[in-house]
Design a protein around this motif. Structure first.
Motif, PDB file in Angstrom:
ATOM      1  N   ASP A  32       1.016  -1.425  -0.196  1.00 43.72           N
ATOM      2  CA  ASP A  32       0.049   0.013  -0.144  1.00 43.72           C
ATOM      3  C   ASP A  32       0.808   1.342  -0.009  1.00 43.72           C
ATOM      4  O   ASP A  32       0.507   2.418  -0.847  1.00 43.72           O
ATOM      5  CB  ASP A  32      -1.021  -0.114   1.365  1.00 43.72           C
ATOM      6  N   GLN A  33       1.852   1.272   0.767  1.00 40.58           N
ATOM      7  CA  GLN A  33       2.738   2.461   0.928  1.00 40.58           C
ATOM      8  C   GLN A  33       3.455   2.794  -0.409  1.00 40.58           C
ATOM      9  O   GLN A  33       3.550   3.818  -0.886  1.00 40.58           O
ATOM     10  CB  GLN A  33       4.017   2.391   1.996  1.00 40.58           C
ATOM     11  N   LEU A  38       4.546   5.831  -5.543  1.00 42.54           N
ATOM     12  CA  LEU A  38       4.573   5.697  -6.990  1.00 42.54           C
ATOM     13  C   LEU A  38       3.344   6.563  -7.713  1.00 42.54           C
ATOM     14  O   LEU A  38       3.368   7.438  -8.813  1.00 42.54           O
ATOM     15  CB  LEU A  38       4.674   4.248  -7.568  1.00 42.54           C
ATOM     16  N   ILE A  39       2.059   6.519  -7.082  1.00 44.36           N
ATOM     17  CA  ILE A  39       0.942   7.147  -7.629  1.00 44.36           C
ATOM     18  C   ILE A  39       1.327   8.683  -7.529  1.00 44.36           C
ATOM     19  O   ILE A  39       1.045   9.650  -8.160  1.00 44.36           O
ATOM     20  CB  ILE A  39      -0.303   6.730  -7.033  1.00 44.36           C
ATOM     21  N   ASN A  40       1.364   9.113  -6.392  1.00 39.11           N
ATOM     22  CA  ASN A  40       1.940  10.346  -6.059  1.00 39.11           C
ATOM     23  C   ASN A  40       2.795  10.938  -7.023  1.00 39.11           C
ATOM     24  O   ASN A  40       2.569  12.328  -7.759  1.00 39.11           O
ATOM     25  CB  ASN A  40       2.311  10.698  -4.454  1.00 39.11           C
ATOM     26  N   HIS A  46       2.417  13.778 -14.400  1.00 36.68           N
ATOM     27  CA  HIS A  46       1.355  14.078 -15.212  1.00 36.68           C
ATOM     28  C   HIS A  46       0.928  15.581 -15.293  1.00 36.68           C
ATOM     29  O   HIS A  46       0.944  16.200 -16.255  1.00 36.68           O
ATOM     30  CB  HIS A  46       0.040  13.442 -14.671  1.00 36.68           C
ATOM     31  N   GLN A  47       1.049  16.212 -14.005  1.00 33.65           N
ATOM     32  CA  GLN A  47       0.879  17.609 -14.097  1.00 33.65           C
ATOM     33  C   GLN A  47       1.793  18.375 -14.734  1.00 33.65           C
ATOM     34  O   GLN A  47       1.540  19.424 -15.339  1.00 33.65           O
ATOM     35  CB  GLN A  47       0.728  18.040 -12.628  1.00 33.65           C
TER      36      GLN A  47
END
Length: 207
Positions: A32-33, A38-40, A46-47
């Motif tokens: 989960d961590q 990685l998503i952050n 992406h931004q």
């Protein structure tokens, strides 16, 4: 996405149930961590890419307008294919517009005229042409006509007026239903060939 407050010491599972962290396996917490970190990172990247895309399109449009003003011309909008080269030719930027097209009912008239030509042309050499035409009008998996193959028929020249009329019908049947503008970046390699600078994370080489 979680929109409510989760009590300290708990995690929400995939079914929306609250589970005490002490009851969750260490490997599940570690996973989960990792996913969260990685998503952050992906969101930030992406931004950054979205901001860079906007900057690139804006700067290219501004430069094109600046160049046009040297001749007293005014260019409306930011459309149109443009290639910009660095002074030494090492780098190249291409802004390209890709139209999405469909054919209206006049394509059926074109197909009927083509079929008349093929039926009357009895030479054995016409067999390959019939195959080419049939392939061009064949629909793909989603039931759409392959526009590129149909349009390629216009490169074939025959004296028969029906063929000429059919090609005109194909041209008239084209309807632009949308367009997308792309910007691509290239760097010249040691062999003098321009290689794309990929912004697709799946195509970026691992370092």
């Amino acid at each position: 996405m979680t929109t409510h407050t989760i009590p300290e010491g708990y995690r929400e599972d995939r079914k929306g149930r609250l589970v005490q962290e002490s009851q969750i396996a260490a490997i599940d917490l570690a996973r989960d961590q990792l996913v969260g970190e990685l998503i952050n990172g992906a969101r930030k990247l992406h931004q950054q890419m979205a901001e860079f895309r906007g900057t690139a399109f804006g700067d290219i449009a501004a430069f094109v307008q600046l160049s046009a003003e040297q001749y007293g011309a005014t260019i409306g909008g930011d459309k149109g294919n443009v290639t910009l080269m660095s002074y030494d030719g090492r780098f190249k930027i291409v802004r390209a517009v890709q139209d999405s097209i469909q054919f209206d009912e006049r394509l059926q008239a074109a197909k009927a005229l083509i079929d008349e030509c093929l039926n009357d042309w009895t030479e054995g050499s016409r067999a390959e042409l019939r195959t080419l035409v049939n392939n061009a009008f064949r629909v793909d998996n989603d039931g759409s006509i392959k526009t590129g193959e149909v349009l390629s028929l216009r490169r074939l020249k025959f004296d028969d007026p029906r063929w000429t009329q059919a090609m005109a019908a194909i041209s008239d049947a084209v309807t632009v239903v949308g367009s997308k503008t792309y910007v691509r970046f290239y760097e010249r390699d040691a062999q003098g060939q321009y290689q794309p600078i990929s912004l697709d994370i799946a195509a970026v080489k691992h370092v």
